[in-house]
Design an enzyme around this catalytic site. Structure first.
Site, PDB file in Angstrom:
ATOM      1  N   ARG A  37     -70.177  20.679 -70.322  1.00  0.00           N
ATOM      2  CA  ARG A  37     -70.767  21.833 -69.619  1.00  0.00           C
ATOM      3  C   ARG A  37     -69.791  23.009 -69.572  1.00  0.00           C
ATOM      4  O   ARG A  37     -70.192  24.163 -69.718  1.00  0.00           O
ATOM      5  CB  ARG A  37     -71.179  21.436 -68.205  1.00  0.00           C
ATOM      6  CG  ARG A  37     -72.375  20.498 -68.232  1.00  0.00           C
ATOM      7  CD  ARG A  37     -72.969  20.305 -66.876  1.00  0.00           C
ATOM      8  NE  ARG A  37     -74.088  19.378 -66.936  1.00  0.00           N
ATOM      9  CZ  ARG A  37     -74.771  18.965 -65.880  1.00  0.00           C
ATOM     10  NH1 ARG A  37     -74.458  19.391 -64.676  1.00  0.00           N
ATOM     11  NH2 ARG A  37     -75.773  18.133 -66.009  1.00  0.00           N
ATOM     12  N   ASP A 147     -80.622  28.607 -51.273  1.00  0.00           N
ATOM     13  CA  ASP A 147     -79.928  27.834 -52.300  1.00  0.00           C
ATOM     14  C   ASP A 147     -78.615  28.542 -52.596  1.00  0.00           C
ATOM     15  O   ASP A 147     -78.481  29.742 -52.337  1.00  0.00           O
ATOM     16  CB  ASP A 147     -80.771  27.715 -53.576  1.00  0.00           C
ATOM     17  CG  ASP A 147     -80.351  26.536 -54.459  1.00  0.00           C
ATOM     18  OD1 ASP A 147     -80.973  25.461 -54.381  1.00  0.00           O
ATOM     19  OD2 ASP A 147     -79.362  26.689 -55.221  1.00  0.00           O
TER      20      ASP A 147
HETATM   21  C1  LIG Z   1     -81.618  18.515 -57.061  1.00  0.00           C
HETATM   22  S1  LIG Z   1     -81.971  20.113 -56.417  1.00  0.00           S
HETATM   23  C2  LIG Z   1     -83.068  19.689 -55.081  1.00  0.00           C
HETATM   24  C3  LIG Z   1     -84.180  20.709 -54.927  1.00  0.00           C
HETATM   25  C4  LIG Z   1     -85.223  20.361 -53.873  1.00  0.00           C
HETATM   26  N1  LIG Z   1     -84.650  20.274 -52.550  1.00  0.00           N
HETATM   27  C5  LIG Z   1     -85.940  19.075 -54.210  1.00  0.00           C
HETATM   28  O1  LIG Z   1     -85.765  18.072 -53.499  1.00  0.00           O
HETATM   29  O2  LIG Z   1     -86.693  19.051 -55.188  1.00  0.00           O
HETATM   30  C6  LIG Z   1     -80.417  20.465 -55.583  1.00  0.00           C
HETATM   31  C7  LIG Z   1     -80.210  21.953 -55.263  1.00  0.00           C
HETATM   32  O3  LIG Z   1     -79.088  22.052 -54.389  1.00  0.00           O
HETATM   33  C8  LIG Z   1     -78.410  23.261 -54.668  1.00  0.00           C
HETATM   34  N2  LIG Z   1     -77.047  23.158 -54.122  1.00  0.00           N
HETATM   35  C9  LIG Z   1     -76.000  22.452 -54.598  1.00  0.00           C
HETATM   36  N3  LIG Z   1     -74.915  22.627 -53.829  1.00  0.00           N
HETATM   37  C10 LIG Z   1     -75.302  23.467 -52.819  1.00  0.00           C
HETATM   38  C11 LIG Z   1     -74.635  24.033 -51.689  1.00  0.00           C
HETATM   39  N4  LIG Z   1     -73.335  23.786 -51.431  1.00  0.00           N
HETATM   40  N5  LIG Z   1     -75.337  24.850 -50.882  1.00  0.00           N
HETATM   41  C12 LIG Z   1     -76.648  25.123 -51.128  1.00  0.00           C
HETATM   42  N6  LIG Z   1     -77.334  24.621 -52.166  1.00  0.00           N
HETATM   43  C13 LIG Z   1     -76.660  23.806 -53.006  1.00  0.00           C
HETATM   44  C14 LIG Z   1     -78.466  23.369 -56.190  1.00  0.00           C
HETATM   45  O4  LIG Z   1     -78.272  24.707 -56.619  1.00  0.00           O
HETATM   46  C15 LIG Z   1     -79.875  22.811 -56.478  1.00  0.00           C
HETATM   47  O5  LIG Z   1     -80.799  23.859 -56.599  1.00  0.00           O
END
Ligand SMILES: C[S@@+](CC[C@H](N)C(=O)[O-])C[C@H]1O[C@@H](n2cnc3c(N)ncnc32)[C@H](O)[C@@H]1O
Length: 277
Positions: A37, A147
């Protein structure tokens, strides 16, 4: 693209940077994934090597690069009505309960909303509840979706999805009712979009400007964090939830350290948490 390698020391430095920046903990076995990545970012930014990239990240002189790295390392996997049960619980248990007990605006927080499917699925569930139970919900509903990723928030704000994304959990019936065609994509209709407000928020930082909520979806994000960060986030999320409000976590996530504040409710093979009065 020529692949650059990462030394053990650089890998350790990168792991520390990533955990500090967004909470994500990389295991020892993720070196291949990280290298591939990061090599993409090396190419995008025309850098000479991975070592140069690590030096730039550490110097903290490029917020844009920092965002790009976080984006490259996060998992944005999501879908409409993901796992079903939280949305059934919202429709059958949470909204009827809140309709009885609250009369001002209901506030719902989607705390890691990715490309928007979660907050829009919440908006559609609320709308379906209002159609099936006219007049029961006297209050307005406001959904705040946050997010860390500016790129995911751009997609979410656009409210437009291609056929592949639509195929992941959206039924033909709801698609017809809540989307309009826009070119070869599908756009969420205005009455649902107007319920949702998007904001950039890193869950590791302060929630002071978030206000109080009646329901919080914090799903499929804590799994990437250390036990200490999970606990810290849950300890700080709890006071943003009104007494009697509901917290919904992902299927493999649990209430590390804050369970005393919540009543556990078993629902449809899962668990939802209600904040004690
Ligand atoms: C796997 S997705 C889950 C999306 C949704 N909640 C679902 O369950 O379908 C995880 C999300 O967490 C966000 N994320 C990761 N670290 C984060 C942080 N420290 N603060 C806020 N969002 C974060 C990522 O950008 C990503 O969009």
């Amino acid at each position: 693209m020529s692949a650059h390698t990462i030394s053990p020391q650089e890998y350790e430095e990168f792991r520390a940077f990533l955990e500090g920046a967004c909470g994500i903990v990389l295991g020892e076995n993720k070196k291949y994934l990280v290298t591939s990545r990061l090599n993409r970012v090396v190419a995008e930014y025309n850098l000479g090597s991975l070592s140069e990239l690590i030096r730039l990240i550490k110097s903290d002189r490029s917020p844009d690069l920092r965002d790009r790295i976080i984006e490259a390392m996060t998992t944005n996997e999501t879908s409409w009505f993901r796992d079903r049960t939280p949305y059934t619980a919202l429709d059958q248990l949470i909204l009827p309960d809140l309709a009885r007990t609250r009369c001002d605006t209901l506030r719902i927080w989607s705390a890691a909303c990715s490309s928007g499917q979660e907050p829009y699925s919440i908006g559609i569930t609320v709308s379906e509840f209002q159609i099936a139970n006219p007049g029961v919900l006297s209050s307005d509903v406001q959904i705040v979706a946050t997010d860390i990723s500016p790129a995911m928030l751009r997609v979410a704000r656009s409210g437009c999805y291609d056929n592949l994304a639509m195929g992941r959990g959206m039924s033909p019936e709801l698609k017809k009712r809540y989307f309009r065609p826009r070119g070869n994509r599908w756009e969420v209709i205005a009455p649902i979009r107007s319920k949702v407000q998007f904001r950039e928020l890193n869950l590791l930082r302060s929630y002071a400007l978030m206000g109080a909520f009646d329901v919080i979806f914090c799903r499929n994000v804590l799994i990437y964090f250390s036990t200490a960060s999970k606990r810290d986030i849950l300890e700080r999320i709890t006071p943003t939830l009104n007494p009697g409000g509901y917290l919904l976590l992902g299927g493999s996530e649990s209430l590390a350290g804050v369970s005393d504040f919540f009543q556990m409710i078993r629902f449809g093979g899962g668990v939802i948490y209600k904040r004690k009065p």
